[in-house]
Design a protein around this motif. Structure first.
Motif: not given
Length: 122
Positions: A18, A29, A52
């Motif tokens: 991230s 994110t 993710l």
């Protein structure tokens, strides 16, 4: 037409990934709590989104999701063409997904939304 609708990174280091993509590309994110672990929604811009996923993978891997109209039929077609079905079609809150691996084509996920596809509408 089967179009790319989602791009997901499977990684063993969610926080590191991230931070890397935020610093590199300004991809932001947002943490989403899910029953099976950690997930970060990924704002990558353009016509599709991303995410993710933290998992036990040894090598981080990007997994593209392609929208299809008949997930069972296309998953079976992939199997007949020699692909391994890593995840049989399964239902989630917004649709069904499956994951395939081909020795010549890599890994790909199929996605069929619960709402019918509307031709020509983006």
């Amino acid at each position: 037409m089967n179009r790319l609708v989602h791009l997901e990174l499977h990684t063993h280091d969610l926080g590191g990934a991230s931070a890397f993509y935020d610093e590199l590309l300004r991809w932001r994110t947002e943490r989403i709590d899910v029953p099976r672990g950690s997930y970060h929604a990924l704002a990558i811009g353009g016509p599709f989104d991303g995410g993710l996923v933290e998992c036990g993978t040894a090598h981080p891997t990007w997994l593209p999701y392609v929208e299809v109209e008949e997930i069972e039929e296309i998953t079976e077609r992939a199997r007949r063409l020699g692909a391994a079905v890593l995840l049989r079609p399964r239902e989630g809150p917004a649709g069904w997904s499956s994951v395939l691996r081909s020795n010549v084509g890599g890994e790909i996920a199929l996605w069929q939304p619960k709402q019918p596809l509307v031709k020509g509408v983006e």
